[in-house]
Design an enzyme around this catalytic site. Structure first.
Site, short mmCIF file in Angstrom:
data_model
loop_
_atom_site.label_atom_id
_atom_site.label_comp_id
_atom_site.label_asym_id
_atom_site.label_seq_id
_atom_site.Cartn_x
_atom_site.Cartn_y
_atom_site.Cartn_z
N SER A 1 5.67 46.21 56.70
CA SER A 1 6.69 46.22 57.75
C SER A 1 7.51 47.52 57.65
CB SER A 1 7.56 44.97 57.62
OG SER A 1 8.30 44.75 58.80
N ASP B 1 0.80 38.59 64.26
CA ASP B 1 1.92 39.52 64.46
C ASP B 1 2.20 39.59 65.96
OD1 ASP B 1 3.40 41.07 62.46
OD2 ASP B 1 1.44 41.61 61.66
N HIS C 1 3.06 37.85 60.29
CA HIS C 1 3.72 39.03 59.73
C HIS C 1 4.05 38.86 58.25
CE1 HIS C 1 6.05 42.75 60.22
NE2 HIS C 1 6.95 42.21 59.43
#
Length: 305
Positions: free
Chosen positions: A149, A234, A266
């Site tokens: 991320s 995601d 995610h």
């Protein structure tokens, strides 16, 4: 895209297929914290090594006293939108990677709103310079960087650095990268709540976007292999950013691959690196030229100091 839609697109927990948004975040923190504690109790480690001037500018090193000097080094940068999470709960993937034969370094950095995105990038440069010195001292076969991320963004930014100018280290020291569900163009975040503590303008967001530095990445990364991974669940924007970034790397003649990890969101797209049967773990080990079957027999913790 209006601001409401941008907010949804860049809120990863809203896209999970497993449970509620609040629950998936709680589960993620619980899992990575528990696995990180196991790593510190089972793997020989050096904790709280200082690389900078502030409390969070520290790093943890796993396996350096057990593995041979030429073992590759995997450096991991945690996520949390540059404003959450911490090094202390980010060693969840250490055990299988060390047992496969790589030293692991997990770095921390100051968070927004205390510091700007530019300062966070600079701190990561300092941490990587520290790791380069470690690698040189050990005679390591190479450094591989990874991040999830926001950490994927920071790892990608490290690929653009001319390390000879930055710290008198060869650019060839970095052999590859694993970028998981990263953000490579920060500009869409400016009009979301993510930016409240960051206070980026469009200009500072673009200046700190890996996409802006593609030419530099191409120049420094001709010898590197770059894995760009994203979870099936995601958000469309996270998936678009990963697809476009990897395509631009490929179009630029770099060795890169796009990995779309089935049945992950995610959060567990990176959590699962604790499992040696996991697709991304296998790709990482292959990139580092290690063999999962040739695990180190004795990685027992002797000290964690």
């Amino acid at each position: 895209m209006n601001n409401e839609e941008l907010e949804k697109q860049y809120s990863p927990s809203k896209w999970t297929h497993r449970c509620s948004p609040d629950e998936v975040v709680k589960q993620h923190i619980m899992i990575v914290a528990e696995e990180s504690e196991k790593a510190k109790s089972e793997i020989e480690c050096q904790i709280d090594r200082i690389y900078g001037d502030t409390e969070r500018q520290k790093l943890d090193i796993f396996g350096a006293d057990t593995l041979p000097g030429d073992a590759p080094i995997f450096l991991y940068i945690h996520g949390g939108y540059w404003q959450m999470m911490d090094r202390e709960i980010s060693s969840f993937m250490v055990r299988p990677i060390c047992k496969a034969g790589a030293v692991v370094v997990v770095i921390g950095y100051d968070l927004a709103p205390k510091v700007s995105i530019s300062e966070i990038v600079n701190q990561c440069k300092k941490a990587l310079s520290y790791v380069f010195n470690l690698a040189s001292h050990r005679g390591s076969s190479g450094v591989y960087i990874g991040g999830h991320s926001a950490g994927g963004h920071l790892a990608a930014m490290m690929l653009s650095v001319d390390w000879m100018s930055e710290s008198m280290q060869s650019n060839s020291m970095i052999k590859g990268a694993l970028l998981v569900s990263g953000i490579y163009d920060l500009q869409p975040l400016v009009n979301t709540s993510v930016n409240n503590p960051l206070k980026m303008t469009q200009e500072t967001a673009w200046e700190n976007s890996p996409l802006k530095h593609l030419d530099a990445i191409k120049k420094t990364s001709s010898h590197r292999h770059i894995i760009v991974a994203v979870g099936q669940h995601d958000s469309p924007e996270f998936r678009r950013q990963s697809q476009e970034f990897q395509q631009k790397l490929k179009d630029g003649g770099l060795s890169s691959q796009y990995v779309d990890v089935a049945d992950t969101d995610h959060f567990n797209v990176v959590e699962n690196l604790q499992n040696e049967d996991y697709e991304l773990f296998k790709e990482l080990i292959k990139m580092m030229k290690l063999n999962i079957n040739d695990v180190v027999d004795d990685m027992a913790k002797t000290s964690c100091n």
